[in-house]
Design an enzyme around this catalytic site. Structure first.
Site, short mmCIF file in Angstrom:
data_model
loop_
_atom_site.label_atom_id
_atom_site.label_comp_id
_atom_site.label_asym_id
_atom_site.label_seq_id
_atom_site.Cartn_x
_atom_site.Cartn_y
_atom_site.Cartn_z
N HIS A 178 -5.02 -10.67 -6.80
CA HIS A 178 -4.63 -9.41 -6.16
C HIS A 178 -5.72 -8.93 -5.21
O HIS A 178 -6.88 -9.36 -5.30
CB HIS A 178 -4.36 -8.33 -7.21
N THR B 48 3.89 2.28 -10.77
CA THR B 48 2.48 2.37 -11.15
C THR B 48 2.20 1.41 -12.30
O THR B 48 2.93 1.41 -13.30
CB THR B 48 2.17 3.83 -11.58
N ALA C 13 8.45 -0.74 -14.17
CA ALA C 13 8.41 -2.17 -13.83
C ALA C 13 7.06 -2.53 -13.23
O ALA C 13 6.72 -2.04 -12.15
CB ALA C 13 9.53 -2.49 -12.84
N LYS D 170 -7.21 -3.14 -6.57
CA LYS D 170 -6.44 -3.02 -7.82
C LYS D 170 -7.40 -2.72 -8.96
O LYS D 170 -8.40 -3.41 -9.13
CB LYS D 170 -5.67 -4.32 -8.08
N PRO E 31 2.81 9.57 -2.01
CA PRO E 31 3.44 9.20 -0.74
C PRO E 31 2.50 8.60 0.30
O PRO E 31 2.91 7.86 1.16
CB PRO E 31 4.03 10.52 -0.22
P1 NAP Z 1 -2.85 3.13 -3.25
O1 NAP Z 1 -2.66 2.77 -1.84
O2 NAP Z 1 -4.24 3.28 -3.80
O3 NAP Z 1 -2.03 4.48 -3.54
C1 NAP Z 1 -2.17 5.25 -4.71
C2 NAP Z 1 -1.76 6.63 -4.35
O4 NAP Z 1 -1.77 7.46 -5.53
C3 NAP Z 1 -2.72 7.28 -3.35
O5 NAP Z 1 -1.96 7.86 -2.33
C4 NAP Z 1 -3.42 8.33 -4.19
O6 NAP Z 1 -3.82 9.47 -3.41
C5 NAP Z 1 -2.30 8.70 -5.13
N1 NAP Z 1 -2.76 9.54 -6.22
C6 NAP Z 1 -3.88 9.40 -6.97
N2 NAP Z 1 -3.97 10.42 -7.82
C7 NAP Z 1 -2.91 11.22 -7.58
C8 NAP Z 1 -2.47 12.46 -8.11
N3 NAP Z 1 -3.18 13.07 -9.07
N4 NAP Z 1 -1.32 13.01 -7.67
C9 NAP Z 1 -0.62 12.41 -6.69
N5 NAP Z 1 -1.00 11.24 -6.12
C10 NAP Z 1 -2.14 10.68 -6.58
O7 NAP Z 1 -2.13 2.05 -4.20
P2 NAP Z 1 -0.77 1.26 -3.92
O8 NAP Z 1 -1.08 -0.10 -3.50
O9 NAP Z 1 0.14 2.12 -3.12
O10 NAP Z 1 -0.23 1.15 -5.41
C11 NAP Z 1 0.21 2.29 -6.13
C12 NAP Z 1 0.54 1.87 -7.57
O11 NAP Z 1 1.60 0.92 -7.53
C13 NAP Z 1 -0.61 1.16 -8.28
O12 NAP Z 1 -0.57 1.49 -9.65
C14 NAP Z 1 -0.31 -0.32 -8.10
O13 NAP Z 1 -0.88 -1.12 -9.11
C15 NAP Z 1 1.19 -0.27 -8.21
N6 NAP Z 1 1.93 -1.38 -7.60
C16 NAP Z 1 3.07 -1.73 -8.22
C17 NAP Z 1 3.87 -2.71 -7.72
C18 NAP Z 1 5.14 -3.04 -8.44
O14 NAP Z 1 5.89 -3.91 -7.97
N7 NAP Z 1 5.42 -2.38 -9.55
C19 NAP Z 1 3.51 -3.35 -6.54
C20 NAP Z 1 2.33 -2.97 -5.88
C21 NAP Z 1 1.55 -1.95 -6.42
P3 NAP Z 1 -5.33 9.57 -2.81
O15 NAP Z 1 -5.27 8.74 -1.56
O16 NAP Z 1 -5.51 11.01 -2.56
O17 NAP Z 1 -6.25 9.00 -3.85
#
Ligand code: NAP
Length: 267
Positions: A153, A98, A123, A157, A9
């Protein structure tokens, strides 16, 4: 009412997703899975919306105890895989943004979803414009078999090439016979100069601060090129697709990989 658990979150996607869930009258955030703040309410965490839902650091406890229809996972590949598996075991439908899942993970989760008769959507890209970019690229590949992909990106990433680029290449390769492009005697003076290779199709990955998610698919033929380009300018661009996936996964009893394969885009 659709009860939703969000994993990740505090991440950039997670925060945007919480705001989207709060806006939708038929969605309810019932819990979050995070690495911090066990037992606290989302409402008490700085930067998160004022929603009273408990935070769990233990995913298993959360998915076993909370009355939820959906797990929305927006974390990192290994963690997202474990969450998705646990959700399916508890017959909670996963919607997974993810990226970076391996083919083995997807195969295993597909089998598990079938056994559990539980819908799931994984997705790599929830931007509806990106889905159209992939579909248009697949159409064009029939007429232009020479093609390369450039994906760009943000520099945080961790996986490369992007899931979207791999998926685009796979969709293009369904349409054309495998082909080694360029000069038959071409060689690299510096390793990887020509990028990643999927059945002769090259993918080039850029990572820079300031970027969000961008992809250009460039087709070349005698005297002409055709470029199909999509830009996600911010993370709001993914929210209509996530909303759609949550609404559609409720109707499914199997795992669908790729938003382009959900019933909404098939018709
Ligand atoms: P982000 O800002 O780095 O967020 C990742 C989150 O996951 C952080 O809050 C992190 O917490 C948390 N996390 C890590 N380990 C965890 C655990 N063991 N339990 C619970 N939470 C944990 O990255 P983002 O940009 O939001 O992207 C998140 C994911 O979505 C990535 O895999 C990205 O590639 C993907 N994504 C997908 C799309 C799509 O359209 N499908 C689009 C954009 C991004 P901490 O801060 O404590 O590390």
């Amino acid at each position: 009412m659709t009860n939703i658990i969000v994993a990740g979150p505090r991440g950039q996607m997670g925060q945007e997703a919480l705001r989207m869930i709060a806006r939708e009258n038929h969605f309810k955030l019932v819990a979050c899975i995070d690495r911090k703040y066990d037992g606290k309410s989302v409402a008490n965490i700085p930067s998160l919306p004022k929603i009273d839902a408990p935070i769990f650091t233990d995913a298993k406890t959360c998915l076993e105890q909370v009355d939820a229809h959906i797990l929305l996972d927006l974390t990192i590949p290994d963690v997202g895989y474990k969450h998705t598996k646990l959700a399916l075991q508890n017959k909670i439908r996963p919607v997974v943004g993810t990226t970076g899942f391996t083919a083995e993970h997807i195969n295993e989760l597909t089998t598990l979803a079938k056994q559990q008769k539980t819908g799931a959507i994984i997705a790599p890209n929830f931007a509806i414009g990106a889905i159209l970019m992939m579909k248009f690229s697949q159409m064009a590949a029939k007429y232009f078999p020479d093609v390369e992909i450039i994906e760009k990106h943000h520099d945080q990433k961790i996986d490369a090439p992007s899931g979207t680029a791999i998926k685009t290449a796979e969709m293009i390769n369904e349409q054309r016979t495998p082909k080694i492009q360029g000069h038959p005697s071409a060689y690299e003076t510096i390793k990887h100069a020509r990028g990643a290779d999927i059945e002769g199709l090259k993918i080039h990955s850029m990572r820079l601060p300031g970027l969000v998610a961008h992809q250009e698919v460039i087709f070349g033929s005698e005297g002409q090129t055709l470029s199909i380009k999509h830009d996600s300018l911010n993370r709001q661009s993914f929210m209509p697709g996530i909303k759609l996936a949550i609404e559609q996964v409720i109707e499914l009893d199997e795992l669908i990989y790729g938003l382009e394969n959900i019933p909404y885009f098939r018709n």
